[in-house]
Design a protein around this motif. Structure first.
Motif, PDB file in Angstrom:
ATOM      1  N   THR A 234       1.300  -1.129  -0.113  1.00  0.00           N
ATOM      2  CA  THR A 234       0.513   0.068  -0.091  1.00  0.00           C
ATOM      3  C   THR A 234       1.070   1.440   0.096  1.00  0.00           C
ATOM      4  O   THR A 234       0.720   2.293   0.555  1.00  0.00           O
ATOM      5  N   ASN A 235       2.237   0.779  -0.325  1.00  0.00           N
ATOM      6  CA  ASN A 235       3.202   2.269  -1.201  1.00  0.00           C
ATOM      7  C   ASN A 235       2.958   2.859   1.357  1.00  0.00           C
ATOM      8  O   ASN A 235       3.531   4.253   0.798  1.00  0.00           O
ATOM      9  N   GLY A 236       3.392   2.547   1.659  1.00  0.00           N
ATOM     10  CA  GLY A 236       3.313   2.601   3.136  1.00  0.00           C
ATOM     11  C   GLY A 236       1.925   3.383   3.637  1.00  0.00           C
ATOM     12  O   GLY A 236       2.062   3.368   5.121  1.00  0.00           O
ATOM     13  N   ARG A 237       1.183   3.661   2.995  1.00  0.00           N
ATOM     14  CA  ARG A 237      -0.072   3.710   4.122  1.00  0.00           C
ATOM     15  C   ARG A 237      -0.728   2.971   4.658  1.00  0.00           C
ATOM     16  O   ARG A 237      -1.400   2.812   5.818  1.00  0.00           O
ATOM     17  N   GLY A 238      -0.978   1.432   4.431  1.00  0.00           N
ATOM     18  CA  GLY A 238      -1.403   1.054   5.800  1.00  0.00           C
ATOM     19  C   GLY A 238      -2.884   0.403   4.682  1.00  0.00           C
ATOM     20  O   GLY A 238      -3.079   1.343   4.020  1.00  0.00           O
ATOM     21  N   ALA A 239      -3.699  -0.608   5.216  1.00  0.00           N
ATOM     22  CA  ALA A 239      -4.435  -0.794   4.977  1.00  0.00           C
ATOM     23  C   ALA A 239      -5.818   0.604   4.967  1.00  0.00           C
ATOM     24  O   ALA A 239      -6.206   0.955   6.142  1.00  0.00           O
ATOM     25  N   ASP A 240      -7.176   1.253   3.762  1.00  0.00           N
ATOM     26  CA  ASP A 240      -7.621   1.923   4.490  1.00  0.00           C
ATOM     27  C   ASP A 240      -8.786   1.428   4.953  1.00  0.00           C
ATOM     28  O   ASP A 240      -9.853   2.274   5.672  1.00  0.00           O
ATOM     29  N   VAL A 241      -9.275  -0.075   4.448  1.00  0.00           N
ATOM     30  CA  VAL A 241     -10.271  -0.818   5.086  1.00  0.00           C
ATOM     31  C   VAL A 241     -10.175  -2.116   5.895  1.00  0.00           C
ATOM     32  O   VAL A 241      -9.197  -1.998   4.586  1.00  0.00           O
ATOM     33  N   VAL A 242     -10.274  -2.341   7.070  1.00  0.00           N
ATOM     34  CA  VAL A 242      -9.609  -3.858   7.487  1.00  0.00           C
ATOM     35  C   VAL A 242     -10.902  -4.578   8.170  1.00  0.00           C
ATOM     36  O   VAL A 242     -11.723  -3.890   8.647  1.00  0.00           O
ATOM     37  N   ILE A 243     -11.097  -5.655   7.465  1.00  0.00           N
ATOM     38  CA  ILE A 243     -12.321  -6.255   7.772  1.00  0.00           C
ATOM     39  C   ILE A 243     -11.638  -7.837   8.756  1.00  0.00           C
ATOM     40  O   ILE A 243     -10.948  -8.973   7.941  1.00  0.00           O
ATOM     41  N   GLU A 244     -12.032  -7.688   9.972  1.00  0.00           N
ATOM     42  CA  GLU A 244     -11.088  -9.030  10.893  1.00  0.00           C
ATOM     43  C   GLU A 244     -12.254 -10.164  10.716  1.00  0.00           C
ATOM     44  O   GLU A 244     -13.618 -10.144  11.283  1.00  0.00           O
ATOM     45  N   CYS A 245     -12.254 -11.231  10.343  1.00  0.00           N
ATOM     46  CA  CYS A 245     -12.940 -12.340   9.689  1.00  0.00           C
ATOM     47  C   CYS A 245     -12.342 -13.390  10.469  1.00  0.00           C
ATOM     48  O   CYS A 245     -13.210 -14.697  10.577  1.00  0.00           O
ATOM     49  N   SER A 246     -11.423 -13.691  11.329  1.00  0.00           N
ATOM     50  CA  SER A 246     -10.998 -14.813  11.627  1.00  0.00           C
ATOM     51  C   SER A 246     -11.394 -14.862  12.870  1.00  0.00           C
ATOM     52  O   SER A 246     -10.955 -16.803  13.281  1.00  0.00           O
ATOM     53  N   GLY A 247     -11.019 -14.254  13.429  1.00  0.00           N
ATOM     54  CA  GLY A 247     -11.748 -14.529  15.295  1.00  0.00           C
ATOM     55  C   GLY A 247     -10.509 -15.168  15.763  1.00  0.00           C
ATOM     56  O   GLY A 247     -10.657 -15.753  17.021  1.00  0.00           O
ATOM     57  N   ASN A 248      -9.254 -15.080  14.949  1.00  0.00           N
ATOM     58  CA  ASN A 248      -8.272 -15.714  16.272  1.00  0.00           C
ATOM     59  C   ASN A 248      -6.836 -14.843  16.670  1.00  0.00           C
ATOM     60  O   ASN A 248      -7.065 -13.525  15.941  1.00  0.00           O
ATOM     61  N   ASP A 249      -6.347 -14.973  17.447  1.00  0.00           N
ATOM     62  CA  ASP A 249      -5.883 -14.422  18.815  1.00  0.00           C
ATOM     63  C   ASP A 249      -5.063 -12.860  17.438  1.00  0.00           C
ATOM     64  O   ASP A 249      -4.815 -11.817  18.012  1.00  0.00           O
ATOM     65  N   ILE A 250      -4.501 -13.955  17.322  1.00  0.00           N
ATOM     66  CA  ILE A 250      -3.189 -13.133  16.243  1.00  0.00           C
ATOM     67  C   ILE A 250      -3.445 -12.143  15.049  1.00  0.00           C
ATOM     68  O   ILE A 250      -3.213 -11.236  15.357  1.00  0.00           O
ATOM     69  N   GLY A 251      -4.511 -12.656  14.283  1.00  0.00           N
ATOM     70  CA  GLY A 251      -5.323 -12.052  13.529  1.00  0.00           C
ATOM     71  C   GLY A 251      -6.143 -10.737  14.587  1.00  0.00           C
ATOM     72  O   GLY A 251      -5.827  -9.582  13.236  1.00  0.00           O
ATOM     73  N   ILE A 252      -6.701 -10.072  15.024  1.00  0.00           N
ATOM     74  CA  ILE A 252      -7.735  -9.761  16.167  1.00  0.00           C
ATOM     75  C   ILE A 252      -6.297  -8.827  16.491  1.00  0.00           C
ATOM     76  O   ILE A 252      -6.523  -7.399  15.820  1.00  0.00           O
ATOM     77  N   ALA A 253      -5.191  -9.374  16.467  1.00  0.00           N
ATOM     78  CA  ALA A 253      -4.154  -8.245  17.708  1.00  0.00           C
ATOM     79  C   ALA A 253      -3.614  -7.379  15.518  1.00  0.00           C
ATOM     80  O   ALA A 253      -3.204  -6.124  15.849  1.00  0.00           O
ATOM     81  N   SER A 254      -3.118  -8.453  15.211  1.00  0.00           N
ATOM     82  CA  SER A 254      -2.801  -7.556  13.419  1.00  0.00           C
ATOM     83  C   SER A 254      -3.719  -6.640  13.219  1.00  0.00           C
ATOM     84  O   SER A 254      -3.024  -5.284  12.505  1.00  0.00           O
ATOM     85  N   LEU A 255      -5.083  -6.460  13.212  1.00  0.00           N
ATOM     86  CA  LEU A 255      -5.680  -5.321  12.427  1.00  0.00           C
ATOM     87  C   LEU A 255      -4.856  -4.068  13.138  1.00  0.00           C
ATOM     88  O   LEU A 255      -5.351  -3.281  12.028  1.00  0.00           O
ATOM     89  N   ILE A 258      -1.644  -3.663  10.468  1.00  0.00           N
ATOM     90  CA  ILE A 258      -2.268  -2.840   9.459  1.00  0.00           C
ATOM     91  C   ILE A 258      -2.631  -2.230   8.412  1.00  0.00           C
ATOM     92  O   ILE A 258      -3.276  -1.585   7.804  1.00  0.00           O
ATOM     93  N   ALA A 259      -3.828  -1.540   9.619  1.00  0.00           N
ATOM     94  CA  ALA A 259      -4.599  -0.478   9.440  1.00  0.00           C
ATOM     95  C   ALA A 259      -4.260   0.690   9.439  1.00  0.00           C
ATOM     96  O   ALA A 259      -2.969   1.301   9.828  1.00  0.00           O
ATOM     97  N   GLY A 260      -4.531   1.415   8.239  1.00  0.00           N
ATOM     98  CA  GLY A 260      -3.459   3.336   8.459  1.00  0.00           C
ATOM     99  C   GLY A 260      -4.347   4.172   8.698  1.00  0.00           C
ATOM    100  O   GLY A 260      -5.260   3.638   9.913  1.00  0.00           O
ATOM    101  N   ASN A 261      -4.289   4.761   9.045  1.00  0.00           N
ATOM    102  CA  ASN A 261      -4.627   6.236   9.370  1.00  0.00           C
ATOM    103  C   ASN A 261      -6.089   6.642   9.090  1.00  0.00           C
ATOM    104  O   ASN A 261      -6.174   6.067   7.504  1.00  0.00           O
ATOM    105  N   SER A 262      -7.079   6.797  10.244  1.00  0.00           N
ATOM    106  CA  SER A 262      -7.966   7.398   9.702  1.00  0.00           C
ATOM    107  C   SER A 262      -8.982   5.871   8.868  1.00  0.00           C
ATOM    108  O   SER A 262     -10.110   5.687   7.933  1.00  0.00           O
ATOM    109  N   ALA A 263      -8.022   4.303   8.964  1.00  0.00           N
ATOM    110  CA  ALA A 263      -8.821   3.167   8.151  1.00  0.00           C
ATOM    111  C   ALA A 263     -10.660   3.601   8.775  1.00  0.00           C
ATOM    112  O   ALA A 263     -10.536   3.098  10.298  1.00  0.00           O
TER     113      ALA A 263
END
Ligand code: ZN
Ligand code: ZN
Length: 352
Positions: A234-255, A258-263
Protein backbone atom coordinates in the motif's frame (compact mmCIF):
# COMPACT_ATOMS: atom_id res chain seq x y z
CA UNK A 1 -47.25 -34.07 11.76
CA UNK A 2 -44.20 -36.20 12.47
CA UNK A 3 -40.71 -35.54 11.12
CA UNK A 4 -37.08 -36.34 11.84
CA UNK A 5 -34.79 -33.72 13.34
CA UNK A 6 -31.24 -33.78 14.73
CA UNK A 7 -30.75 -32.77 18.35
CA UNK A 8 -27.58 -31.61 20.09
CA UNK A 9 -27.70 -33.04 23.58
CA UNK A 10 -24.15 -32.13 24.56
CA UNK A 11 -20.62 -32.16 23.16
CA UNK A 12 -20.31 -34.91 20.53
CA UNK A 13 -23.80 -36.09 21.38
CA UNK A 14 -25.93 -35.53 18.29
CA UNK A 15 -29.04 -37.68 17.78
CA UNK A 16 -31.65 -37.90 15.06
CA UNK A 17 -35.11 -38.32 16.57
CA UNK A 18 -38.66 -38.42 15.30
CA UNK A 19 -40.77 -35.60 16.74
CA UNK A 20 -44.34 -34.38 16.48
CA UNK A 21 -44.30 -30.83 15.09
CA UNK A 22 -46.52 -28.31 16.89
CA UNK A 23 -49.54 -26.74 15.18
CA UNK A 24 -48.67 -23.71 13.05
CA UNK A 25 -49.44 -20.37 14.69
CA UNK A 26 -51.02 -17.68 12.45
CA UNK A 27 -47.67 -15.92 11.86
CA UNK A 28 -45.63 -19.08 11.26
CA UNK A 29 -44.41 -20.95 8.20
CA UNK A 30 -43.77 -24.68 7.87
CA UNK A 31 -40.61 -25.20 5.86
CA UNK A 32 -39.34 -28.39 4.22
CA UNK A 33 -35.54 -28.21 4.27
CA UNK A 34 -33.59 -28.33 1.02
CA UNK A 35 -30.02 -27.76 2.24
CA UNK A 36 -28.24 -26.81 5.45
CA UNK A 37 -24.57 -25.93 5.84
CA UNK A 38 -22.47 -26.86 8.84
CA UNK A 39 -20.97 -23.62 10.19
CA UNK A 40 -17.73 -23.25 12.13
CA UNK A 41 -19.87 -22.28 15.11
CA UNK A 42 -21.81 -25.57 14.81
CA UNK A 43 -18.47 -27.36 14.86
CA UNK A 44 -17.35 -25.43 17.94
CA UNK A 45 -20.60 -26.31 19.71
CA UNK A 46 -20.23 -29.96 18.72
CA UNK A 47 -16.70 -29.95 20.10
CA UNK A 48 -17.94 -28.35 23.32
CA UNK A 49 -15.76 -25.27 22.75
CA UNK A 50 -18.53 -22.68 22.51
CA UNK A 51 -21.19 -21.48 24.91
CA UNK A 52 -23.32 -20.29 21.97
CA UNK A 53 -25.07 -23.65 21.67
CA UNK A 54 -27.15 -23.79 24.81
CA UNK A 55 -26.29 -27.12 26.38
CA UNK A 56 -27.54 -25.78 29.72
CA UNK A 57 -31.07 -25.95 28.30
CA UNK A 58 -30.44 -28.62 25.59
CA UNK A 59 -31.36 -30.51 23.51
CA UNK A 60 -31.71 -28.16 20.56
CA UNK A 61 -31.92 -28.57 16.77
CA UNK A 62 -28.78 -27.03 15.17
CA UNK A 63 -28.49 -25.36 11.76
CA UNK A 64 -28.67 -21.65 10.93
CA UNK A 65 -27.35 -21.80 7.33
CA UNK A 66 -30.38 -23.32 5.67
CA UNK A 67 -32.73 -22.98 2.71
CA UNK A 68 -35.99 -24.77 2.09
CA UNK A 69 -39.46 -24.59 0.64
CA UNK A 70 -42.51 -23.15 2.37
CA UNK A 71 -45.09 -25.94 2.39
CA UNK A 72 -47.72 -24.41 4.64
CA UNK A 73 -48.28 -20.89 5.94
CA UNK A 74 -50.25 -19.62 8.95
CA UNK A 75 -53.49 -17.69 8.44
CA UNK A 76 -51.87 -14.27 9.00
CA UNK A 77 -48.89 -14.77 6.66
CA UNK A 78 -48.93 -12.49 3.59
CA UNK A 79 -45.37 -12.31 2.21
CA UNK A 80 -44.75 -16.02 1.67
CA UNK A 81 -46.94 -18.55 -0.15
CA UNK A 82 -46.59 -22.34 -0.21
CA UNK A 83 -44.08 -23.31 -2.87
CA UNK A 84 -41.78 -20.33 -2.30
CA UNK A 85 -38.12 -21.10 -1.72
CA UNK A 86 -37.14 -19.43 1.57
CA UNK A 87 -34.23 -18.68 3.90
CA UNK A 88 -34.26 -17.24 7.41
CA UNK A 89 -32.47 -15.07 9.91
CA UNK A 90 -30.51 -16.48 12.85
CA UNK A 91 -30.72 -13.89 15.65
CA UNK A 92 -34.43 -13.29 16.26
CA UNK A 93 -35.55 -10.09 17.96
CA UNK A 94 -38.80 -9.99 19.95
CA UNK A 95 -39.60 -6.42 18.75
CA UNK A 96 -41.25 -5.69 22.13
CA UNK A 97 -38.54 -5.43 24.79
CA UNK A 98 -36.98 -2.13 25.86
CA UNK A 99 -33.96 -2.57 23.57
CA UNK A 100 -36.02 -3.61 20.54
CA UNK A 101 -38.35 -0.64 21.06
CA UNK A 102 -35.25 1.53 21.29
CA UNK A 103 -34.23 0.48 17.77
CA UNK A 104 -31.33 -1.73 18.86
CA UNK A 105 -30.21 -4.78 16.87
CA UNK A 106 -31.48 -8.34 17.52
CA UNK A 107 -28.23 -9.15 19.34
CA UNK A 108 -29.35 -6.60 21.98
CA UNK A 109 -32.85 -8.06 22.32
CA UNK A 110 -33.52 -8.98 25.95
CA UNK A 111 -35.55 -11.98 24.76
CA UNK A 112 -33.37 -12.92 21.79
CA UNK A 113 -33.84 -16.34 20.25
CA UNK A 114 -31.12 -17.78 18.04
CA UNK A 115 -32.03 -20.28 15.33
CA UNK A 116 -30.00 -23.47 15.62
CA UNK A 117 -28.55 -22.75 19.06
CA UNK A 118 -31.47 -22.93 21.47
CA UNK A 119 -34.48 -25.16 22.13
CA UNK A 120 -36.90 -22.23 21.58
CA UNK A 121 -35.71 -21.70 17.99
CA UNK A 122 -35.05 -25.02 16.20
CA UNK A 123 -32.72 -24.87 13.21
CA UNK A 124 -32.42 -26.41 9.76
CA UNK A 125 -30.91 -29.79 10.59
CA UNK A 126 -34.18 -31.61 10.28
CA UNK A 127 -36.66 -32.60 7.58
CA UNK A 128 -38.93 -29.68 8.53
CA UNK A 129 -38.72 -26.53 10.62
CA UNK A 130 -41.11 -23.79 11.68
CA UNK A 131 -40.25 -20.08 11.59
CA UNK A 132 -42.21 -16.85 11.96
CA UNK A 133 -42.87 -14.81 8.82
CA UNK A 134 -40.97 -11.78 10.21
CA UNK A 135 -37.66 -13.65 9.93
CA UNK A 136 -38.37 -15.62 6.73
CA UNK A 137 -37.33 -14.34 3.31
CA UNK A 138 -38.19 -15.56 -0.19
CA UNK A 139 -35.31 -16.32 -2.58
CA UNK A 140 -35.68 -16.51 -6.37
CA UNK A 141 -37.06 -19.79 -7.79
CA UNK A 142 -34.01 -20.28 -9.99
CA UNK A 143 -31.66 -20.48 -7.00
CA UNK A 144 -30.53 -23.88 -5.76
CA UNK A 145 -31.15 -24.62 -2.09
CA UNK A 146 -27.40 -24.90 -1.63
CA UNK A 147 -26.94 -21.34 -2.87
CA UNK A 148 -29.76 -20.26 -0.56
CA UNK A 149 -27.94 -21.89 2.34
CA UNK A 150 -25.16 -19.31 1.80
CA UNK A 151 -27.43 -16.31 2.42
CA UNK A 152 -26.96 -16.29 6.20
CA UNK A 153 -23.17 -16.47 5.86
CA UNK A 154 -23.07 -13.86 3.11
CA UNK A 155 -25.28 -11.64 5.23
CA UNK A 156 -22.63 -11.67 7.98
CA UNK A 157 -19.78 -10.84 5.57
CA UNK A 158 -21.80 -8.18 3.76
CA UNK A 159 -22.95 -6.56 7.01
CA UNK A 160 -19.39 -6.70 8.31
CA UNK A 161 -18.32 -4.46 5.44
CA UNK A 162 -21.32 -2.20 4.85
CA UNK A 163 -23.42 -2.21 8.03
CA UNK A 164 -20.19 -1.55 9.94
CA UNK A 165 -19.77 1.59 7.86
CA UNK A 166 -16.53 0.51 6.18
CA UNK A 167 -18.05 1.44 2.78
CA UNK A 168 -15.12 0.64 0.45
CA UNK A 169 -14.79 2.19 -3.00
CA UNK A 170 -12.34 2.03 -5.88
CA UNK A 171 -9.85 4.27 -4.06
CA UNK A 172 -9.49 1.87 -1.15
CA UNK A 173 -7.35 -1.11 -0.32
CA UNK A 174 -9.33 -3.53 1.83
CA UNK A 175 -7.42 -6.01 3.98
CA UNK A 176 -9.48 -9.01 5.01
CA UNK A 177 -8.10 -11.05 7.88
CA UNK A 178 -9.15 -14.70 7.45
CA UNK A 179 -10.06 -16.55 4.25
CA UNK A 180 -12.80 -18.79 5.66
CA UNK A 181 -16.44 -18.61 4.48
CA UNK A 182 -17.14 -15.22 6.11
CA UNK A 183 -13.85 -13.77 4.86
CA UNK A 184 -14.64 -14.91 1.31
CA UNK A 185 -18.05 -13.22 1.48
CA UNK A 186 -16.45 -9.99 2.74
CA UNK A 187 -13.89 -10.35 -0.07
CA UNK A 188 -16.56 -10.65 -2.79
CA UNK A 189 -18.52 -7.72 -1.33
CA UNK A 190 -15.39 -5.54 -1.22
CA UNK A 191 -14.31 -6.55 -4.73
CA UNK A 192 -17.71 -5.54 -6.12
CA UNK A 193 -17.13 -2.01 -4.80
CA UNK A 194 -14.06 -1.68 -7.01
CA UNK A 195 -11.59 -1.70 -4.11
CA UNK A 196 -8.27 -3.54 -4.18
CA UNK A 197 -8.75 -6.60 -1.97
CA UNK A 198 -6.03 -8.31 0.06
CA UNK A 199 -6.94 -11.54 1.89
CA UNK A 200 -4.62 -12.61 4.71
CA UNK A 201 -4.59 -16.27 5.77
CA UNK A 202 -1.84 -18.64 6.92
CA UNK A 203 -3.35 -21.60 5.01
CA UNK A 204 -2.18 -21.91 1.42
CA UNK A 205 -5.37 -23.65 0.22
CA UNK A 206 -7.46 -20.80 1.60
CA UNK A 207 -5.23 -18.17 0.00
CA UNK A 208 -5.45 -19.86 -3.41
CA UNK A 209 -9.20 -20.11 -3.07
CA UNK A 210 -9.57 -16.45 -2.07
CA UNK A 211 -8.14 -15.42 -5.45
CA UNK A 212 -11.27 -16.92 -7.03
CA UNK A 213 -13.59 -15.04 -4.66
CA UNK A 214 -12.66 -11.40 -4.97
CA UNK A 215 -9.08 -11.19 -3.69
CA UNK A 216 -6.59 -9.36 -5.91
CA UNK A 217 -3.66 -10.23 -3.66
CA UNK A 218 -3.19 -12.82 -0.92
CA UNK A 219 -0.78 -12.62 1.98
CA UNK A 220 0.71 -15.33 4.18
CA UNK A 221 1.04 -13.72 7.62
CA UNK A 222 3.62 -16.31 8.66
CA UNK A 223 6.01 -15.55 5.78
CA UNK A 224 7.09 -12.13 7.12
CA UNK A 225 5.66 -9.60 9.61
CA UNK A 226 2.19 -8.87 8.26
CA UNK A 227 2.48 -5.14 8.98
CA UNK A 228 5.51 -4.91 6.69
CA UNK A 229 3.80 -6.92 3.96
CA UNK A 230 0.69 -4.72 3.96
CA UNK A 231 2.75 -1.51 4.05
CA UNK A 232 4.74 -2.71 1.06
CA UNK A 233 1.51 -3.41 -0.85
CA UNK A 234 0.00 0.00 0.00
CA UNK A 235 2.98 2.33 -0.57
CA UNK A 236 3.46 2.60 3.18
CA UNK A 237 -0.13 3.77 3.88
CA UNK A 238 -1.57 0.67 5.47
CA UNK A 239 -5.04 -0.60 4.63
CA UNK A 240 -7.88 1.91 4.20
CA UNK A 241 -10.37 -0.71 5.33
CA UNK A 242 -9.76 -3.78 7.50
CA UNK A 243 -12.34 -6.53 7.99
CA UNK A 244 -11.47 -8.98 10.79
CA UNK A 245 -13.07 -12.31 9.87
CA UNK A 246 -10.72 -14.79 11.53
CA UNK A 247 -11.70 -14.57 15.19
CA UNK A 248 -8.11 -15.66 15.76
CA UNK A 249 -6.09 -13.92 18.51
CA UNK A 250 -3.09 -13.17 16.28
CA UNK A 251 -5.39 -12.05 13.46
CA UNK A 252 -7.33 -9.71 15.76
CA UNK A 253 -4.12 -8.22 17.21
CA UNK A 254 -2.75 -7.62 13.72
CA UNK A 255 -5.62 -5.37 12.66
CA UNK A 256 -4.17 -2.51 14.70
CA UNK A 257 -0.85 -2.90 12.87
CA UNK A 258 -2.11 -3.17 9.29
CA UNK A 259 -4.80 -0.47 9.48
CA UNK A 260 -3.73 2.83 7.95
CA UNK A 261 -4.50 6.27 9.36
CA UNK A 262 -8.25 6.94 9.61
CA UNK A 263 -8.93 3.37 8.49
CA UNK A 264 -12.44 1.96 8.81
CA UNK A 265 -12.35 -1.37 10.64
CA UNK A 266 -15.12 -3.97 10.76
CA UNK A 267 -14.93 -6.80 13.30
CA UNK A 268 -17.03 -9.90 12.66
CA UNK A 269 -14.73 -12.88 13.45
CA UNK A 270 -16.09 -15.00 16.29
CA UNK A 271 -14.13 -14.37 19.48
CA UNK A 272 -16.62 -13.89 22.28
CA UNK A 273 -15.70 -15.10 25.79
CA UNK A 274 -11.98 -14.41 25.86
CA UNK A 275 -9.56 -11.47 26.10
CA UNK A 276 -7.13 -10.74 23.29
CA UNK A 277 -4.04 -8.59 23.93
CA UNK A 278 -3.96 -5.79 21.34
CA UNK A 279 -2.20 -2.45 20.99
CA UNK A 280 -5.37 -0.46 21.56
CA UNK A 281 -3.47 2.87 21.64
CA UNK A 282 -3.15 2.72 17.87
CA UNK A 283 -6.90 3.40 17.74
CA UNK A 284 -6.09 6.89 19.04
CA UNK A 285 -2.94 7.68 17.08
CA UNK A 286 -4.28 6.27 13.82
CA UNK A 287 -7.81 7.65 14.40
CA UNK A 288 -9.29 4.21 13.72
CA UNK A 289 -13.03 3.78 13.32
CA UNK A 290 -13.78 0.33 14.69
CA UNK A 291 -17.25 -1.20 14.47
CA UNK A 292 -18.69 -4.64 15.08
CA UNK A 293 -21.98 -6.31 14.32
CA UNK A 294 -23.46 -9.76 14.97
CA UNK A 295 -25.89 -10.09 12.10
CA UNK A 296 -27.49 -6.80 11.05
CA UNK A 297 -31.26 -6.58 11.27
CA UNK A 298 -33.42 -6.14 8.16
CA UNK A 299 -30.44 -6.94 5.96
CA UNK A 300 -31.51 -10.24 4.33
CA UNK A 301 -33.42 -8.67 1.42
CA UNK A 302 -30.33 -6.63 0.52
CA UNK A 303 -28.17 -9.74 0.80
CA UNK A 304 -30.49 -11.69 -1.49
CA UNK A 305 -30.44 -8.87 -4.08
CA UNK A 306 -26.64 -8.64 -3.85
CA UNK A 307 -26.19 -12.39 -4.28
CA UNK A 308 -28.63 -12.45 -7.21
CA UNK A 309 -26.39 -9.94 -8.96
CA UNK A 310 -23.13 -11.84 -8.44
CA UNK A 311 -24.15 -15.52 -8.19
CA UNK A 312 -23.06 -16.31 -11.74
CA UNK A 313 -19.79 -14.42 -11.43
CA UNK A 314 -18.46 -16.45 -8.49
CA UNK A 315 -18.63 -20.23 -8.22
CA UNK A 316 -20.57 -20.59 -4.95
CA UNK A 317 -21.13 -24.30 -5.65
CA UNK A 318 -17.38 -24.88 -5.54
CA UNK A 319 -17.37 -23.73 -1.91
CA UNK A 320 -19.49 -26.72 -0.93
CA UNK A 321 -16.71 -29.26 -0.92
CA UNK A 322 -18.68 -32.06 0.76
CA UNK A 323 -22.29 -33.19 0.62
CA UNK A 324 -24.07 -35.59 2.94
CA UNK A 325 -27.66 -36.73 3.14
CA UNK A 326 -29.29 -35.51 6.36
CA UNK A 327 -29.53 -39.10 7.62
CA UNK A 328 -25.71 -39.27 7.45
CA UNK A 329 -25.32 -36.24 9.71
CA UNK A 330 -22.77 -38.00 11.92
CA UNK A 331 -20.45 -38.57 8.96
CA UNK A 332 -21.03 -34.95 7.92
CA UNK A 333 -19.98 -33.64 11.33
CA UNK A 334 -17.01 -35.99 11.35
CA UNK A 335 -15.88 -34.41 8.08
CA UNK A 336 -16.45 -30.86 9.32
CA UNK A 337 -14.78 -31.50 12.70
CA UNK A 338 -11.84 -33.73 11.74
CA UNK A 339 -10.96 -32.61 8.22
CA UNK A 340 -10.94 -28.83 8.48
CA UNK A 341 -8.01 -28.71 6.07
CA UNK A 342 -10.04 -30.05 3.13
CA UNK A 343 -13.64 -29.36 4.15
CA UNK A 344 -14.51 -25.82 3.15
CA UNK A 345 -18.28 -26.08 3.56
CA UNK A 346 -19.99 -29.35 4.45
CA UNK A 347 -23.56 -29.27 3.15
CA UNK A 348 -26.44 -31.42 4.36
CA UNK A 349 -28.96 -32.27 1.65
CA UNK A 350 -32.50 -33.62 1.99
CA UNK A 351 -34.51 -36.07 -0.08
CA UNK A 352 -37.45 -34.63 -2.06
ZN1 ZN B 1 -22.73 -19.56 10.73
ZN1 ZN C 1 -36.47 -7.64 22.12
Amino acid sequence: MKCRQAFMYGPEDLRIEEVELPELKPDQILIKLGACGICGSDVECFEGKSAEGRYDIAPYVPGHEWAGQAVEVGSAVTSVVPGNKVVGECALACFNCANCKDGKLPSACLNMREVGFRPDSPGGMGEYMILEEAYTHVIPDDWSYELGAWVETFNVGYGGVWYNGCCPDASDTVAIIGGGPIGLCASMVSAESGATVIVIDPLEARRENALKFGADIVVDPTAAPVEEQIKKLTNGRGADVVIECSGNDIGIASLFDIAGNSARVGVIGHSIGRKVPVEIGKTIWKTLHIAGVAGPERWFPRTIRFMSKIKDKYDFAALNTHHFDFEDIHAAFDMAVNHKDIARKVMLTFKD
